[in-house]
Write a protein that holds these residues in place. Structure first.
Motif, mmCIF file in Angstrom:
data_model
loop_
_atom_site.group_PDB
_atom_site.id
_atom_site.type_symbol
_atom_site.label_atom_id
_atom_site.label_comp_id
_atom_site.label_asym_id
_atom_site.label_seq_id
_atom_site.Cartn_x
_atom_site.Cartn_y
_atom_site.Cartn_z
ATOM 1 N N MET A 13 9.168 -2.190 13.902
ATOM 2 C CA MET A 13 7.670 -2.233 12.613
ATOM 3 C C MET A 13 7.102 -0.542 12.537
ATOM 4 O O MET A 13 7.472 -0.346 13.593
ATOM 5 N N SER A 14 6.434 0.095 11.522
ATOM 6 C CA SER A 14 6.585 1.354 10.941
ATOM 7 C C SER A 14 5.053 1.116 12.320
ATOM 8 O O SER A 14 4.163 0.500 12.303
ATOM 9 N N ALA A 15 4.739 2.541 12.103
ATOM 10 C CA ALA A 15 3.673 3.096 13.040
ATOM 11 C C ALA A 15 2.531 2.577 11.945
ATOM 12 O O ALA A 15 1.453 2.401 13.021
ATOM 13 N N PHE A 16 2.661 2.750 10.659
ATOM 14 C CA PHE A 16 1.015 2.271 9.846
ATOM 15 C C PHE A 16 0.598 1.166 10.132
ATOM 16 O O PHE A 16 -0.127 0.721 10.007
ATOM 17 N N GLN A 17 2.224 0.348 10.387
ATOM 18 C CA GLN A 17 1.982 -1.433 10.793
ATOM 19 C C GLN A 17 1.111 -1.424 12.226
ATOM 20 O O GLN A 17 0.378 -2.150 12.343
ATOM 21 N N GLN A 18 1.629 -0.784 12.655
ATOM 22 C CA GLN A 18 1.374 -0.750 14.138
ATOM 23 C C GLN A 18 0.050 -0.781 13.859
ATOM 24 O O GLN A 18 -1.006 -0.977 14.517
ATOM 25 N N GLU A 19 -0.702 0.623 13.516
ATOM 26 C CA GLU A 19 -2.350 0.465 13.125
ATOM 27 C C GLU A 19 -2.884 -1.763 13.033
ATOM 28 O O GLU A 19 -4.121 -1.270 13.167
ATOM 29 N N ILE A 20 -2.079 -1.681 11.987
ATOM 30 C CA ILE A 20 -2.817 -2.427 11.117
ATOM 31 C C ILE A 20 -3.029 -3.612 12.403
ATOM 32 O O ILE A 20 -3.957 -4.172 12.941
ATOM 33 N N VAL A 21 -1.620 -3.775 13.363
ATOM 34 C CA VAL A 21 -2.241 -5.105 14.809
ATOM 35 C C VAL A 21 -3.199 -4.419 16.038
ATOM 36 O O VAL A 21 -3.984 -4.951 15.982
ATOM 37 N N ASP A 22 -2.829 -3.189 15.687
ATOM 38 C CA ASP A 22 -4.581 -2.387 16.836
ATOM 39 C C ASP A 22 -5.587 -2.850 16.008
ATOM 40 O O ASP A 22 -6.340 -3.481 17.011
ATOM 41 N N GLN A 23 -5.598 -3.087 15.121
ATOM 42 C CA GLN A 23 -7.200 -3.005 14.787
ATOM 43 C C GLN A 23 -7.745 -4.482 14.383
ATOM 44 O O GLN A 23 -8.503 -4.951 14.707
ATOM 45 N N ASN A 24 -6.390 -5.668 14.843
ATOM 46 C CA ASN A 24 -6.491 -6.975 15.005
ATOM 47 C C ASN A 24 -6.892 -7.263 13.475
ATOM 48 O O ASN A 24 -7.819 -8.299 13.061
ATOM 49 N N LEU A 25 -6.479 -7.098 12.485
ATOM 50 C CA LEU A 25 -6.462 -7.712 10.982
ATOM 51 C C LEU A 25 -5.290 -8.582 10.971
ATOM 52 O O LEU A 25 -4.710 -8.931 11.362
ATOM 53 N N GLN A 26 -5.711 -9.182 10.167
ATOM 54 C CA GLN A 26 -5.210 -10.485 9.983
ATOM 55 C C GLN A 26 -4.610 -10.896 8.175
ATOM 56 O O GLN A 26 -5.019 -10.037 6.978
ATOM 57 N N GLN A 27 -3.643 -10.731 8.372
ATOM 58 C CA GLN A 27 -2.328 -10.666 6.914
ATOM 59 C C GLN A 27 -2.993 -12.217 6.245
ATOM 60 O O GLN A 27 -3.045 -12.936 5.796
ATOM 61 N N VAL A 28 -2.999 -11.947 5.022
ATOM 62 C CA VAL A 28 -3.397 -12.720 3.474
ATOM 63 C C VAL A 28 -1.825 -12.823 2.646
ATOM 64 O O VAL A 28 -1.796 -14.154 3.078
ATOM 65 N N PHE A 29 -1.783 -11.237 2.525
ATOM 66 C CA PHE A 29 -0.259 -11.550 1.964
ATOM 67 C C PHE A 29 0.427 -10.907 1.779
ATOM 68 O O PHE A 29 0.272 -9.441 1.918
ATOM 69 N N SER A 30 1.706 -10.616 1.371
ATOM 70 C CA SER A 30 2.450 -9.823 1.003
ATOM 71 C C SER A 30 3.554 -10.084 0.132
ATOM 72 O O SER A 30 4.025 -10.995 0.032
#
Lengths: 148, 315
Positions: free
Chosen positions: A1-18
């Motif tokens: 997991m990249s540092a940028f993706q880690q930020e997403i996890v830290d902020q409890n954001l839910q993935q919608v699509f990718s």
């Protein structure tokens, strides 16, 4: 997991699509949509398709803040960006009232200059655009983009 | 899935990747070209701004140089003017000093011969038997008396101008009695008893000689300028006023015309053609009051009377 993706996890954001090029997350309670690039370059048809998918979410969820995290990008594709600035943002503003845009750029100064040059060209070509009506701010992280 | 199909898909992915990679490279090349053009434009603008700033800076420097030169000239001119003014002041000071000395010496020198002439005339007058000559001699006494009075006034002015105020505790009440007694002694009929009122203490720290001369002149005017066929009244009112002593002398005499009032303290000022004084009384009073650090004001209305207000420090 990249540092940028880690930020997403830290902020409890839910993935919608990718897809191979972008991942889109949301915090519906805060009416926030985050579009994070995953590659150094995004082909225009994928770029447009991803953003049109975001349009649907913006309309459906009543999104008020759109965060575009471009930290993985290393090529600024001018036609894509022009479409993003002139068509997509304008439509989001007029159709759904989306005014707040937060952007995260790569740290590299040369890339930031490239963005500046691209944006300057778009502004020269479309002086009547709605740039002044939008609240656009560059931030350094997802956390910052969520609060500023 | 058959192998041939897998190979076909794999080939298709590779071609797709290749196409994207080519697009990527092209996008980067275009981006760099655009950025280079943009940076060149920015650099040109910066260069133009730099040139403009350089020109403005040069223009400012020229302006500063010019203003500095102008200021230097102005300063030099001011210095020269200051020197000239200082020199003129020095000359004025010397001239003033010489005039004061001349006034002081000549007034004192006049005093002796005038007194001698006056005394001798009195002696001669008693011994003349011819009534016509005696009348002429008596007529001569009048201008000589005026000359004696004028000489005395000028001597007093010279004394006041030459000397420093010598401050001592002075009681105004006996001083006023002494001055009023002097007036009565000269000619009782002309100097009716004034209405005198003194409120509070009339003892102040002042120069008695200067104060006596001030009151002498002010009271002389108050008694002198009377209206014919009218009972002449003089009021003297003394009262403390914010650590000062306020002395007001008022009369119901002829008064001074409005258009002449601004000149009352001028040397040789006379209120009318009929004035018989020397025209030095209020001038003398003013320089004496100034010497004491006080203030003197005259309010007057023609045919109604005059009021002189003196404020003296030292209470």
């Amino acid at each position: 997991m990249s540092a940028f993706q880690q930020e997403i996890v830290d902020q409890n954001l839910q993935q919608v699509f990718s897809n191979d090029y972008v991942a889109v997350y949301t915090d519906a309670s805060k009416r926030v949509l985050v579009c994070q690039t995953l590659a150094s370059y995004i082909p225009i048809h994928t770029f447009k398709a991803s953003f049109l998918q975001c349009s649907g979410l913006i309309a459906k969820e009543g999104i008020e803040r759109f965060i575009f995290d471009k930290r993985s990008l290393r090529a600024f594709h001018q036609p894509s960006m022009e479409w993003y600035f002139v068509n997509w943002k304008q439509e989001m503003y007029h159709e759904h009232g989306l005014r707040i845009h937060r952007k995260i750029l790569p740290q590299e100064q040369w890339f930031q200059k490239c963005v500046e040059a691209g944006r300057h060209e778009i502004e020269q070509r479309h002086p009547e655009n709605i740039f002044s009506k939008l609240d656009i701010t560059y931030t350094g992280s997802i956390a910052e983009a969520l609060h500023i | 899935m058959k192998l041939s199909s897998q190979v076909a898909i794999s080939n298709s992915d590779t071609e797709q990747e290749k196409r994207v990679l080519e697009e990527h490279v092209k996008a980067q090349e275009e981006m760099l070209a655009r950025t280079t053009t943009y940076l060149m434009q920015v650099q040109e603008q910066l260069e133009a701004s730099r040139k403009e700033l350089f020109e403005q800076n040069k223009s400012l420097e020229r302006m500063v140089d010019r203003r500095t030169a102008e200021l230097k000239q102005a300063v030099a001119k001011l210095e020269k003017e200051a020197q000239q003014r200082e020199s003129a002041q020095q000359s004025l000071y010397i001239a003033n000093h010489e005039l004061n000395t001349l006034l002081y010496r000549s007034s004192h020198d006049f005093k002796g011969p005038v007194s001698t002439a006056f005394g001798l005339l009195s002696l001669i007058g008693d011994r003349i038997e011819n009534p016509e000559v005696r009348e002429y001699v008596q007529m001569l006494q009048h201008p000589l008396r005026k000359l004696e009075q004028l000489t005395r006034t000028i001597t007093t002015i010279a004394d006041i101008r030459q000397s420093q105020a010598s401050l001592e505790q002075t009681d105004l009440t006996p001083l006023l009695d002494k001055i009023l007694a002097g007036f009565r002694q000269q000619q009782a009929a002309q100097y009716p008893a004034p209405d005198l009122s003194i409120k509070g203490s009339a003892v102040l720290r002042t120069d008695e000689y200067l104060l006596e001369n001030i009151l002498q002149c002010v009271l002389d005017n108050a008694f002198r300028y009377r209206k014919p066929a009218t009972e002449h009244k003089v009021n003297i009112h003394v009262q403390p006023y914010y650590k000062q002593l306020k002395i007001t002398v008022s009369d119901n005499g002829t008064g001074i015309p409005q258009n002449l009032q601004h000149r009352v303290f001028d040397m040789f000022f006379r209120g009318s053609e009929q004035s018989v004084g020397s025209g030095l009384g209020l001038y003398l009073s003013k320089i004496a009051v100034d010497k004491l650090g006080g203030r003197i004001e005259v309010r007057s209305e023609e045919s109604m009377g005059t009021s002189v207000c003196i404020l003296l420090p030292g209470l």
